[in-house]
Design a protein around this motif. Structure first.
Motif, mmCIF file in Angstrom:
data_model
loop_
_atom_site.group_PDB
_atom_site.id
_atom_site.type_symbol
_atom_site.label_atom_id
_atom_site.label_comp_id
_atom_site.label_asym_id
_atom_site.label_seq_id
_atom_site.Cartn_x
_atom_site.Cartn_y
_atom_site.Cartn_z
ATOM 1 N N LEU A 77 -11.946 -0.089 12.367
ATOM 2 C CA LEU A 77 -12.860 0.790 12.626
ATOM 3 C C LEU A 77 -13.946 1.099 11.688
ATOM 4 C CD1 LEU A 77 -10.770 3.664 14.284
ATOM 5 C CD2 LEU A 77 -12.288 1.900 15.287
ATOM 6 N N LYS A 78 -13.818 0.101 10.724
ATOM 7 C CA LYS A 78 -14.719 -0.108 9.563
ATOM 8 C C LYS A 78 -15.106 1.204 8.812
ATOM 9 C CE LYS A 78 -17.780 -3.720 11.882
ATOM 10 N NZ LYS A 78 -18.927 -4.124 12.193
ATOM 11 N N LEU A 79 -13.728 2.025 8.687
ATOM 12 C CA LEU A 79 -13.865 3.282 7.948
ATOM 13 C C LEU A 79 -13.879 2.830 6.090
ATOM 14 C CD1 LEU A 79 -11.006 5.043 9.575
ATOM 15 C CD2 LEU A 79 -13.484 5.128 10.003
ATOM 16 N N LYS A 80 -14.565 3.741 5.538
ATOM 17 C CA LYS A 80 -14.697 3.274 4.035
ATOM 18 C C LYS A 80 -13.418 3.610 3.205
ATOM 19 C CE LYS A 80 -19.486 4.362 4.237
ATOM 20 N NZ LYS A 80 -20.752 5.260 3.636
ATOM 21 N N ASN A 81 -12.433 4.490 3.661
ATOM 22 C CA ASN A 81 -11.389 5.023 2.894
ATOM 23 C C ASN A 81 -10.139 4.942 3.542
ATOM 24 O OD1 ASN A 81 -9.309 6.493 1.232
ATOM 25 N ND2 ASN A 81 -11.210 6.726 -0.109
ATOM 26 N N ILE A 82 -8.921 4.471 3.148
ATOM 27 C CA ILE A 82 -7.643 4.577 4.107
ATOM 28 C C ILE A 82 -7.178 5.814 4.195
ATOM 29 C CG2 ILE A 82 -6.251 4.542 1.798
ATOM 30 C CD1 ILE A 82 -4.474 2.311 3.683
ATOM 31 N N ARG A 83 -7.688 6.926 3.326
ATOM 32 C CA ARG A 83 -7.311 8.209 3.695
ATOM 33 C C ARG A 83 -7.926 8.844 5.069
ATOM 34 N NH1 ARG A 83 -7.405 6.166 -0.851
ATOM 35 N NH2 ARG A 83 -5.938 6.641 -2.411
ATOM 36 N N GLU A 84 -9.004 8.130 5.204
ATOM 37 C CA GLU A 84 -9.616 8.416 6.646
ATOM 38 C C GLU A 84 -8.720 8.090 8.040
ATOM 39 O OE1 GLU A 84 -14.161 8.160 6.963
ATOM 40 O OE2 GLU A 84 -13.571 6.790 5.314
ATOM 41 N N ALA A 85 -7.673 7.066 7.648
ATOM 42 C CA ALA A 85 -6.916 6.804 8.714
ATOM 43 C C ALA A 85 -5.245 7.049 8.390
ATOM 44 C CB ALA A 85 -7.028 5.063 8.800
ATOM 45 N N SER A 86 -5.234 8.071 7.730
ATOM 46 C CA SER A 86 -4.005 8.926 7.444
ATOM 47 C C SER A 86 -4.131 10.251 7.751
ATOM 48 C CB SER A 86 -3.530 8.594 6.196
ATOM 49 O OG SER A 86 -2.172 9.188 5.749
ATOM 50 N N LEU A 87 -3.137 10.815 8.844
ATOM 51 C CA LEU A 87 -3.162 12.142 9.038
ATOM 52 C C LEU A 87 -3.206 12.988 7.765
ATOM 53 C CD1 LEU A 87 -1.284 12.464 12.352
ATOM 54 C CD2 LEU A 87 -3.476 12.943 12.106
ATOM 55 N N PHE A 88 -2.107 12.889 7.166
ATOM 56 C CA PHE A 88 -1.829 13.579 5.974
ATOM 57 C C PHE A 88 -1.316 12.709 4.716
ATOM 58 C CE2 PHE A 88 -0.798 16.192 9.637
ATOM 59 C CZ PHE A 88 -1.781 17.512 9.567
ATOM 60 N N PRO A 89 -2.552 11.921 4.027
ATOM 61 C CA PRO A 89 -2.190 11.011 3.041
ATOM 62 C C PRO A 89 -1.357 11.376 2.053
ATOM 63 C CG PRO A 89 -4.481 11.741 3.033
ATOM 64 C CD PRO A 89 -4.044 12.354 4.380
ATOM 65 N N SER A 90 -0.613 10.575 1.418
ATOM 66 C CA SER A 90 0.120 10.681 0.108
ATOM 67 C C SER A 90 -0.476 9.753 -1.038
ATOM 68 C CB SER A 90 1.678 10.720 0.400
ATOM 69 O OG SER A 90 2.165 11.868 1.105
ATOM 70 N N ASP A 91 -0.846 10.452 -2.021
ATOM 71 C CA ASP A 91 -1.267 9.384 -3.172
ATOM 72 C C ASP A 91 -0.713 9.953 -4.456
ATOM 73 O OD1 ASP A 91 -3.199 11.058 -3.273
ATOM 74 O OD2 ASP A 91 -4.618 9.855 -2.557
ATOM 75 N N THR A 92 -1.519 9.475 -5.466
ATOM 76 C CA THR A 92 -1.122 10.095 -6.914
ATOM 77 C C THR A 92 -1.675 11.491 -7.051
ATOM 78 O OG1 THR A 92 -3.178 9.362 -7.897
ATOM 79 C CG2 THR A 92 -1.277 7.893 -8.182
ATOM 80 N N LYS A 93 -2.612 11.910 -6.015
ATOM 81 C CA LYS A 93 -3.110 13.300 -6.228
ATOM 82 C C LYS A 93 -2.655 14.228 -4.987
ATOM 83 C CE LYS A 93 -7.245 12.286 -5.906
ATOM 84 N NZ LYS A 93 -8.976 12.164 -5.986
ATOM 85 N N ARG A 94 -1.764 13.824 -4.103
ATOM 86 C CA ARG A 94 -1.409 14.464 -2.819
ATOM 87 C C ARG A 94 -0.245 14.193 -2.426
ATOM 88 N NH1 ARG A 94 -6.232 16.947 -0.779
ATOM 89 N NH2 ARG A 94 -7.905 16.291 -1.602
ATOM 90 N N ILE A 95 0.523 15.185 -1.703
ATOM 91 C CA ILE A 95 1.737 14.878 -1.024
ATOM 92 C C ILE A 95 1.561 15.485 0.461
ATOM 93 C CG2 ILE A 95 4.129 15.368 -0.561
ATOM 94 C CD1 ILE A 95 4.644 15.700 -3.552
ATOM 95 N N ALA A 96 1.406 14.525 1.340
ATOM 96 C CA ALA A 96 1.294 14.962 2.651
ATOM 97 C C ALA A 96 -0.053 15.796 2.812
ATOM 98 C CB ALA A 96 2.511 15.815 3.316
ATOM 99 N N GLY A 97 -0.998 15.385 2.138
ATOM 100 C CA GLY A 97 -2.352 15.910 2.070
ATOM 101 C C GLY A 97 -2.655 16.972 1.337
ATOM 102 N N ASN A 98 -1.621 17.645 0.693
ATOM 103 C CA ASN A 98 -1.821 18.761 -0.081
ATOM 104 C C ASN A 98 -1.854 18.313 -1.782
ATOM 105 O OD1 ASN A 98 -1.409 20.878 1.712
ATOM 106 N ND2 ASN A 98 0.756 20.281 1.845
ATOM 107 N N ARG A 99 -2.550 19.007 -2.337
ATOM 108 C CA ARG A 99 -2.844 18.504 -3.911
ATOM 109 C C ARG A 99 -1.508 18.877 -4.655
ATOM 110 N NH1 ARG A 99 -8.253 17.524 -5.958
ATOM 111 N NH2 ARG A 99 -9.730 17.797 -4.397
ATOM 112 N N ILE A 100 -1.356 17.748 -5.443
ATOM 113 C CA ILE A 100 -0.315 18.238 -6.433
ATOM 114 C C ILE A 100 -0.609 17.893 -7.875
ATOM 115 C CG2 ILE A 100 1.475 17.447 -4.998
ATOM 116 C CD1 ILE A 100 1.581 14.687 -6.253
ATOM 117 N N LYS A 101 -1.683 17.340 -8.180
ATOM 118 C CA LYS A 101 -2.182 16.934 -9.702
ATOM 119 C C LYS A 101 -3.641 17.381 -9.770
ATOM 120 C CE LYS A 101 1.411 13.892 -11.095
ATOM 121 N NZ LYS A 101 1.665 12.600 -11.682
ATOM 122 N N ALA A 102 -3.667 18.826 -10.101
ATOM 123 C CA ALA A 102 -5.190 18.948 -10.464
ATOM 124 C C ALA A 102 -5.803 18.321 -11.486
ATOM 125 C CB ALA A 102 -5.296 20.503 -10.599
#
Length: 600
Positions: free
Chosen positions: A414-439
């Protein structure tokens, strides 16, 4: 009986009953237009009666309404609309939503959208992405079950050892024992080849790589496929190509409305055009000839090379995808099948789509001795793979397959710019299931500068903030700051050659980093991180990186000579802005690991 938005054009001159969410309300003189949202789309309701309009005039989007009225044809995009409505309020909402999801497009930045994800998902464009993602998943299952005649399997997510050994993984406490979250179901799908020959799955994956790039997540879903008894290993690519084309055709047939909402942004993969297949060496040569940038001695393709190869494929073949084969053994997992005539290369491939790798796959080792050799070559303990190794003791055919991330596939198709646009509730180094964890983790020069200044004010530390011309060299920086060159701090982002983990080493600007001392400190040889990766991962230009690795979520090291200077000066996220302060205050604020990491 309730009628949905998509059914309305078939109900002209009939009285209908509809229910849904108030999307928005517009008043134009004596008329008002209410848009009601249901699961199939939007319904336009024309209101002339003042009493009916009064019922909803103070409501906010999200209010639940039940409406009866007559359907008439319309010249609007909705083709039909409801007139003479009778409105019943089922659940009135008076609180203003935190994000204007009811507008056709959200013009907020991605971080703000993710901070308000549960409500932002109601936006038509965002919702369209995930409706299409659902159809992608359905199409994958149909293709694998009906065309490939593979059997679906369901592998465990909590396992006793890392699936592939190389990447970092999450540890969990399992009744007092240490277990890990699966990085893939690779080992299990190979086990199932020994049962059903052809198998597939949609499985979660968990990867603890500290990456903040636009195409990496810590948790996602992976399409898995494995097949045995092929005549030639390239048949795996045949299945992969057929799968992608089937998915695209399925989306075009079943997601016309969603694609229209997204302005028809989708990749090109014509049915009558095979995806080009080139070797890794050929890919490097193509990139060199097209750009003049020589990466022919590199062990991997850079993001820029991946983008250029897809541009080449689009120009020459009209397809936005390209297979790259014959990868070096050192760059592939332990189970990758080495080419008999050239053991330094493997029968493996990556599929690159619209500039991003979406699939890795290929032939696997299939004898016990070969698999044992592969495990040992990667420095892993065969005892951790007893169940897996047992299948090779009792007969495995030549086999292979691929893994394809659902979120990354959705992003690229779909030519999106960021994989987080294609994840309902993305988890990464800053988020767990979309919620911020490390401000305290920040991205981009301006955000990092603001946080540094905020921390300095909060701790009541004296400092000077300077705005100046861009400073390409340490000498330029010392001149515009009016400081000694040894007072400047050179903040370097390095990458471990084995783990690919990032480290920040900070040394006086007049010295060079001692890579031998660095290796002794971190336990592996390191190299300078690619400037393009630094920009993508941290939003920073080389030269603007501040000595605040803690804000980037990477290990932070200071050379001891920094503490010997009374003053410290450094760029604070931008090449045109610096901060000067006392060295002892900087060290107390950042709390880095200290050591000898520089040389003259």
């Amino acid at each position: 009986m309730r009628v949905l938005a998509r059914e309305l054009p078939n109900c002209v001159e009939k009285k209908v009953h509809v229910r849904g969410w108030l999307n928005n309300l517009r008043s134009l003189g004596k008329l008002a237009f209410l848009l009601l949202r249901d699961r199939s789309g939007l319904i336009q309701i024309v209101i002339e009666n003042k009493e009916e309009l009064q019922k909803i005039s103070n409501l906010q989007p999200g209010s639940i309404l039940s409406i009866s009225g007559r359907v008439v044809s319309s010249n609007s995009v909705y083709k039909a609309e409801i007139v003479d409505p009778t409105i019943t309020i089922e659940n009135p909402i008076h609180e203003v939503p935190p994000v204007e999801y009811y507008k056709p497009e959200l013009h907020s930045d991605l971080e703000f959208i993710l901070d308000n994800r549960p409500i932002a998902l109601r936006n038509r464009q965002i919702a369209a992405v995930f409706r299409i993602q659902a159809e992608i998943t359905h199409a994958y299952r149909l293709y694998m079950h009906d065309t490939v005649q593979a059997v679906e399997y369901f592998a465990p997510n909590v396992i006793g050892a890392s699936s592939e050994g190389g990447a970092e993984f999450f540890n969990v406490d399992y009744f007092g024992y240490t277990a890990t979250l699966a990085q893939s179901s690779q080992l299990y799908k190979q086990i199932m080849v020994g049962v059903n020959e052809r198998v597939f799955a949609l499985m979660p994956f968990f990867r603890a790589e500290p990456s903040q790039t636009s195409r990496h997540l810590s948790e996602g879903k992976q399409f898995e496929f494995e097949m045995g008894f092929f005549e030639r290993w390239e048949e795996i690519m045949d299945v992969q190509e057929g799968c992608i084309k089937f998915i695209l055709n399925f989306v075009h047939r079943h997601c016309k409305a969603e694609l229209e909402v997204l302005n028809h942004q989708i990749i090109k993969a014509p049915d009558n055009v095979p995806f080009p297949r080139i070797t890794f060496a050929e890919a490097q040569e193509i990139y060199f000839k097209r750009t003049g940038i020589d990466e022919r001695h590199e062990p991997d393709l850079s993001p820029a090379a991946e983008r250029e190869l897809c541009a080449w494929s689009a120009e020459k073949f009209g397809a936005d995808l390209v297979f790259v084969t014959d990868w070096k053994t050192e760059k592939r997992p332990f189970y990758a099948y080495p080419q008999p005539e050239n053991p330094g290369l493997t029968n493996t491939f990556d599929l690159i789509c619209a500039g991003t790798e979406i699939t890795s796959g290929g032939q696997r080792r299939h004898t016990y001795d070969s698999m044992l050799e592969g495990i040992k070559m990667k420095g892993m303990d065969p005892a951790n793979f007893n169940d897996y190794l047992s299948i090779f003791k009792y007969g495995m055919p030549p086999h292979g397959g691929f893994g394809m991330g659902l979120e990354r596939l959705t992003m690229t198709l779909l030519k999106l710019k960021n994989i987080r646009e294609a994840s309902l509730f993305p988890s990464d180094t800053k988020r767990i299931a979309g919620n911020r964890i490390k401000a305290r983790i920040f991205f981009g020069g301006e955000n990092i500068r603001n946080e540094i200044i905020h921390q300095l004010h909060h701790k009541k530390i004296d400092f000077d903030h300077l705005v100046h011309e861009a400073t390409p060299t340490s000498e330029d920086s010392a001149r515009v700051r009016n400081t000694k060159i040894e007072e400047g701090i050179k903040a370097l982002i390095l990458r471990g050659k084995n783990t690919k983990k990032n480290f920040q080493f900070n040394i006086p600007s007049n010295l060079k980093v001692d890579m031998k001392a660095v290796a002794e400190m971190v336990g592996e040889k390191c190299e300078f991180e690619d400037p393009a990766i630094i920009q993508e991962r941290f939003g920073l230009q080389v030269g603007a990186v501040p000595p605040f690795g803690n804000l980037l979520n990477i290990d932070n090291y200071y050379d001891e000579q920094i503490s010997e200077q009374e003053k410290a000066a450094f760029n604070c996220g931008l090449t045109t802005e610096s901060i000067t302060m006392k060295s002892k205050d900087l060290i107390a604020l950042v709390e880095p690991k200290m050591g000898k990491f520089s040389k003259s």
